[in-house]
Enzyme design. Structure first.
Site, PDB file in Angstrom:
ATOM      1  N   GLY A 125       9.293  22.320  35.874  1.00 29.43           N
ATOM      2  CA  GLY A 125       8.145  23.223  35.940  1.00 29.43           C
ATOM      3  C   GLY A 125       7.271  22.895  37.130  1.00 29.43           C
ATOM      4  O   GLY A 125       7.685  22.159  38.019  1.00 29.43           O
ATOM      5  N   ASN A 126       6.086  23.472  37.179  1.00 26.71           N
ATOM      6  CA  ASN A 126       5.136  23.148  38.235  1.00 26.71           C
ATOM      7  C   ASN A 126       3.722  23.208  37.675  1.00 26.71           C
ATOM      8  O   ASN A 126       3.524  23.549  36.514  1.00 26.71           O
ATOM      9  CB  ASN A 126       5.323  24.081  39.448  1.00 26.71           C
ATOM     10  CG  ASN A 126       5.042  25.525  39.092  1.00 26.71           C
ATOM     11  OD1 ASN A 126       3.906  25.900  38.824  1.00 26.71           O
ATOM     12  ND2 ASN A 126       6.081  26.347  39.081  1.00 26.71           N
ATOM     13  N   ARG A 127       2.730  22.882  38.505  1.00 27.53           N
ATOM     14  CA  ARG A 127       1.385  22.656  38.004  1.00 27.53           C
ATOM     15  C   ARG A 127       0.504  23.899  37.989  1.00 27.53           C
ATOM     16  O   ARG A 127      -0.691  23.809  37.742  1.00 27.53           O
ATOM     17  CB  ARG A 127       0.720  21.556  38.855  1.00 27.53           C
ATOM     18  CG  ARG A 127       1.319  20.180  38.575  1.00 27.53           C
ATOM     19  CD  ARG A 127       0.962  19.185  39.660  1.00 27.53           C
ATOM     20  NE  ARG A 127      -0.473  19.098  39.872  1.00 27.53           N
ATOM     21  CZ  ARG A 127      -1.058  18.614  40.956  1.00 27.53           C
ATOM     22  NH1 ARG A 127      -0.312  18.156  41.938  1.00 27.53           N
ATOM     23  NH2 ARG A 127      -2.367  18.584  41.065  1.00 27.53           N
TER      24      ARG A 127
ATOM     25  N   ALA B 242       3.637  31.119  40.395  1.00 28.21           N
ATOM     26  CA  ALA B 242       4.355  30.050  41.102  1.00 28.21           C
ATOM     27  C   ALA B 242       5.764  30.014  40.529  1.00 28.21           C
ATOM     28  O   ALA B 242       6.059  29.269  39.589  1.00 28.21           O
ATOM     29  CB  ALA B 242       3.642  28.716  40.909  1.00 28.21           C
TER      30      ALA B 242
END
Ligand code: C5P
Length: 218
Positions: free
Chosen positions: A29-31, A97
């Site tokens: 995943g990402n932030r 994102a």
């Protein structure tokens, strides 16, 4: 009551991260929190638009009137929802994102640890922005985001062209108080011939700046 300058417009917004499964319990995943895209969706609805918000997995959401939230997890789910809704939209603002890659194989069972290193093969995800750009009709507007660490203007303009965007909201991750996890953002709007810089401000205010720019382009 806000000026209803988006009355009659249907706007697609993508927001948040995507989760790309490795096995039944793990993902890449990402932030991203989705805060910027949610602010855009809420502001657009307050200005009269009918909004479809395609939202990746995050703790934030919205119950704003005029915003239809569609929760997705993976880039491929976000892609399918976006492609399905695009023909009905007057504009899309792509703040998500989206993971560029996903694990090639999703293990059916939890991956067990063993001695030594583990390699995971990744494959490319679809580029939602590029695909919407390819199918863009003359009445539709397409807005993308870019977060660059180097040569930001050159890279942003390259994306503008390759994804057939009307303008790009450029933010720099190195700036104090901008980007993932912050409630504020400092952005520049970039198109083929102009760059418009803005002050650091709340994402709710950045959302209105983006919509002001969009309104001038309809
Ligand atoms: O190429 P890059 O990921 O930097 O482009 C960023 C822009 O493209 C953002 O607007 C993002 O939401 C969108 N994007 C997308 N699908 C992808 C990758 C990026 O819609 N797979």
């Amino acid at each position: 009551r806000r000026e209803q300058d988006l009355l009659g417009k249907r706007i697609l917004v993508t927001a948040g991260p995507t989760h790309e499964d490795l096995d039944p319990v793990r993902y890449l995943g990402n932030r991203s929190t989705g805060r910027m895209g949610i602010a855009i969706a809420e502001a657009a609805a307050a200005r009269g638009a009918r909004v479809d918000l395609i939202l990746g997995p995050t703790n934030l959401s919205t119950t704003a009137e005029g915003v239809q939230v569609l929760a997705v997890r993976t880039a491929r789910e976000m892609h399918a929802a976006s492609v399905a809704l695009w023909p009905k939209a007057n504009a899309a603002i792509l703040a998500a994102a989206v993971a560029d890659y996903r694990p090639k194989n999703v293990a059916k069972q939890k991956i067990k640890k063993k001695e030594g290193a583990l390699s995971v093969e990744l494959v490319r995800n679809p580029d939602i922005a590029a695909e919407l750009g390819q199918d863009k009709k003359s009445h539709q507007r397409l807005v993308g985001f870019a977060l660059e660490t180097n040569d930001e203007l050159v890279n942003a303009r390259r994306k503008l062209v390759s994804k057939n965007l009307d303008f790009i909201v450029l933010n720099s991750p190195s700036d104090e108080g901008t980007g993932f996890g912050h409630t504020t953002n400092r952005v520049q709007f970039v198109d083929a011939t102009s760059v418009k810089p803005f002050d650091l401000k709340e994402k709710t205010a950045v959302a209105d700046d983006i919509l002001n720019e969009l309104v001038t382009r309809f």
